[in-house]
Every structure is written in C-alpha cells, then in structure tokens.
Design an enzyme around this catalytic site. Sequence first.
Site, PDB file in Angstrom:
ATOM      1  N   HIS A  59       4.625  -4.641 -86.807  1.00 15.79           N
ATOM      2  CA  HIS A  59       4.742  -6.095 -87.915  1.00 15.79           C
ATOM      3  C   HIS A  59       5.886  -6.158 -89.357  1.00 15.79           C
ATOM      4  O   HIS A  59       5.173  -5.408 -90.071  1.00 15.79           O
ATOM      5  CB  HIS A  59       3.268  -6.872 -88.319  1.00 15.79           C
ATOM      6  CG  HIS A  59       3.597  -8.057 -88.488  1.00 15.79           C
ATOM      7  ND1 HIS A  59       2.487  -9.133 -88.530  1.00 15.79           N
ATOM      8  CD2 HIS A  59       4.698  -8.577 -89.660  1.00 15.79           C
ATOM      9  CE1 HIS A  59       3.126 -10.042 -89.504  1.00 15.79           C
ATOM     10  NE2 HIS A  59       3.557  -9.733 -90.090  1.00 15.79           N
ATOM     11  N   ASP A 152       5.510 -15.870 -86.637  1.00 10.10           N
ATOM     12  CA  ASP A 152       5.120 -14.987 -88.161  1.00 10.10           C
ATOM     13  C   ASP A 152       5.328 -16.145 -88.676  1.00 10.10           C
ATOM     14  O   ASP A 152       6.613 -16.145 -89.152  1.00 10.10           O
ATOM     15  CB  ASP A 152       4.435 -14.008 -88.378  1.00 10.10           C
ATOM     16  CG  ASP A 152       4.316 -12.892 -89.368  1.00 10.10           C
ATOM     17  OD1 ASP A 152       3.398 -13.074 -89.592  1.00 10.10           O
ATOM     18  OD2 ASP A 152       4.844 -12.918 -90.004  1.00 10.10           O
ATOM     19  N   ASP A 305       3.438  -5.404 -92.215  1.00 13.86           N
ATOM     20  CA  ASP A 305       3.697  -6.645 -92.911  1.00 13.86           C
ATOM     21  C   ASP A 305       4.871  -6.551 -93.787  1.00 13.86           C
ATOM     22  O   ASP A 305       5.077  -7.249 -95.019  1.00 13.86           O
ATOM     23  CB  ASP A 305       2.726  -7.846 -93.175  1.00 13.86           C
ATOM     24  CG  ASP A 305       2.970  -9.173 -93.618  1.00 13.86           C
ATOM     25  OD1 ASP A 305       4.225  -9.822 -93.176  1.00 13.86           O
ATOM     26  OD2 ASP A 305       2.461  -9.700 -93.858  1.00 13.86           O
ATOM     27  N   PHE A 323       5.860 -15.366-100.752  1.00 15.29           N
ATOM     28  CA  PHE A 323       4.642 -14.578-100.720  1.00 15.29           C
ATOM     29  C   PHE A 323       5.327 -13.077-100.366  1.00 15.29           C
ATOM     30  O   PHE A 323       6.185 -13.215 -99.595  1.00 15.29           O
ATOM     31  CB  PHE A 323       4.301 -14.789 -99.901  1.00 15.29           C
ATOM     32  CG  PHE A 323       3.393 -16.429 -99.700  1.00 15.29           C
ATOM     33  CD1 PHE A 323       1.816 -16.204-100.610  1.00 15.29           C
ATOM     34  CD2 PHE A 323       3.784 -17.346-100.056  1.00 15.29           C
ATOM     35  CE1 PHE A 323       1.248 -17.224-100.404  1.00 15.29           C
ATOM     36  CE2 PHE A 323       2.302 -18.548 -99.883  1.00 15.29           C
ATOM     37  CZ  PHE A 323       1.702 -18.894-100.618  1.00 15.29           C
TER      38      PHE A 323
HETATM   39 ZN    ZN Z   1       2.634 -13.493 -91.242  1.00 20.45          ZN
END
Ligand code: ZN
Length: 425
Positions: A59, A152, A305, A323
């Site tokens: 990710h 995502d 992430d 974010f």
């Molecule tokens: Zn995400």
Amino acid sequence: MNNYLLKNAYLYNQGIFQKTDILVKDGYIEEISSNIENGDMPVIDLQGKLVSHNFIDIHTHLREPGFEHKETIHTGSLSALYGGYGTIVAMANTNPCMDDIETVLDFKHRVEQDGCVNIYTYSAITQNLQGQKLVDMARLIDEDIVVGFSDDGKGVQSDEMMELAMQLASNLDSIIVAHCEDESELHGGCIHEGRYAKEHHLIGINSASEYKQVARDLEIVRQYHNRYHVCHISTKETVALLNEAQKEGLSVSGEASPHHLILTEDNIKDCHPNFKMNPPLRSQEDHQALIQGLNDRTITVIATDHAPHARDEKNTSIQNAPFGIIGLQHAFPLLYTYLVKKNLVSLETILDALTVGPAQVLHFDCQVQTGSLANLCIFDLDQSFTIEEKDLKSKSANTPFLGTTCYGRIFANIMNGEFINLEEK
Ligand SMILES: [Zn+2]
C-alpha cells in the site's frame, strides 16, 4: 556486487532465527549454513546483524504520474530501498488514474527507468475512482505489473458496483483491495470523533464510516468467495468483523499501518496536520484491538499507506491540510522501537507482517532458500538514530515522527541479488 559471502548473519526465516553464513553467487543464494569457507569471494562480516527477506509494502502512493511535486517513482522507491523494502505496490489514484491499459503501460515504462525496488500497481476498480463504471478488469489484470484492484482514497459507495467488481474478481481469481469508507457517515471531519476532536472543537470522523463498509463488503464475499483485503484497518469493530469472516473460512485479509499501530488520538499535538491521515488515529481501545489482531494473526499485513504531500500543502490548518503521512523509510525502526522493544508484539510477528503476510495476500514469492534470488535486508537492532528531515529520501517530509529516536537502523538492502550498502551511500 552480486558475489559475496555474508558471515555471521542472524537470519530470520520461516519463523526461526538462526546464526548462519549466507553465500550469494550471481545474485542467487548458493548456500545457507554455518562456517562456509569464503574461497575467493568478498566477505561481509555482519557481526550478528539481523537478516530477513526484504520487505513488501502492498500500500504505497508513488504519486507519479500527475503529482510529481509530492513524490516520484524514483524518490518513493528510494525511500523504500532505504526502509528495507524490496517490493512495493502503488495505488491507482494517480493522474491520469491507473484505470486503463495506456496508463498502466506508461507506468510500467517509468518503473523500468526509475524504480529502485520491484514495483507493481493496482488497477482502479472504477474509472477515475468515480464509483460509476468498472474498469476493464480482465484486460488490466493480464498485465504482469497489475496485481489487483483498488479505488484506494475512496470507498466504492454503490453496493451494486462493489458486487459486480467482486463477482468479476472472483472469476479472474484476482483480489479486491478495499479502502472502506461510507461517505454517508462523513461530515467533513479531519480527525477521529473522540476526545481530542471534542476538546479542540474539530469535526470528527466516526468509526462507523469504516466498519459499515467492511461489513457490507464481507457480505458480498460470502456470496462470491472472492479474494478480499481490507486496507488500513483502524477500528476495533473492523478487526472483529475480519476475525469472524476468517473463522468462516473466507479468503479475507487485512492490513494495519505503522502509524495506527503506534499512535492514538492521544498522541496528536498542537492540531498539527502531520497527525491528519485517513482513516484517522483512533482511540486507545481501537489501538489495543489492532495490536491484539496483529498478535492473533487476524491482521497479517503491515502496510505503510505511504502518502507524501508537499511541504506547502501540509503547511496549513489541520482542517484544510490533505490526509496522509509518509512511511516507507522508517516503518521497521519505528515498529521495532515502539512495539517490539516495548513487548507489545514479537519481532517474529512484525517481520512476518512485513514479508510473508503481504506475500501471501498478493501471491508473491518470498523464499529465503538455496536457489532463490537473494532479496534480503540487514538491520542493526542495537544501533539508534534520530529521524531527521535531511535524511529523508522522500520528496516530502510529512511525518509526525521527525525528531524521534529509533532502534533498528538499516545497514544494507540486497535487491534482486545486488548488495547495496546503505550506510556508505
Ligand atoms: Zn486508503
């Protein structure tokens, strides 16, 4: 350098630590045993340093094409290399979006030019992540660089659309990697709807926005028995739902990010935008559930992430900042320092969640044995260092961990057989 003898390694492989030597010839592991004679091979004495398969991050946001002011394939994968990663998988929310074959082939070309580690990508599930029209899943999964499907950055809102995607994924034996976020539960929040939000009069993001969509998705998996993976789990309810589905024998998995495993809303300082990520840092109860889930192997993957944003983009209020935080370069030292050294999680569990766990989800090879291509990382567990902005390989510096002192410094990464000493570089 592709021919060398690693002396005095402390190798972690298949659940076991062993003191051993490792002989690498033409990039392949020729022998793993104690006291190998060096012959005319160059010798690297590791003096008991930890050796593991290099890590796999399923990710990552590489931001290229389209957002090269935040990160590029080169800088993102260089961060990965310095973090001990050998393989990373990029998310599809680029510009253009990774939703058609031309964009994927262009990405593949860029990766061949600029990649520092092995790089794969997800295809989007829906065109331009709009949730309206499916991509040509059968055509896209045909490309070796595409390993699954993910929107995502956004949850797929339409139940019918997600059902169609899962049905097709099942037919193709591919995987849906889901960012679960029910937008009907969102009210423009920037951090968890908890103590800190209340005290600072900030709009919160509730837990239901995540777990409601996980619950919906798992119902669809019960119908189509497709492979399904939950991204960045942050709530205790999601851990419980995943655990229940696994007990039923469904082929579902989940990941947690280092920041959710280390921090809670109680760690947020001065409403700083570097504590703003999606999903947000949750409560202590949620944190405990994530640790428990990692320990009982409900959560088998730690994924970063990695989400770079330029300095000027984060240099605003927590309400207005984007974010996300970066994570590739220091994931292991942070996990080692905050979880292993504090006896919350074993070193074995952390290493598994960075190697075999993600490998199983995406069917990657992750062998450390005679005959396999050497993909290893080497760490000095006892050496400490402080995370400083000047040492970051990412183009961005959005991390709440600047100034943190960590153990588990990376010494070298062996990428597809090549020994890369990161301390000399
Ligand atoms: Zn995400």
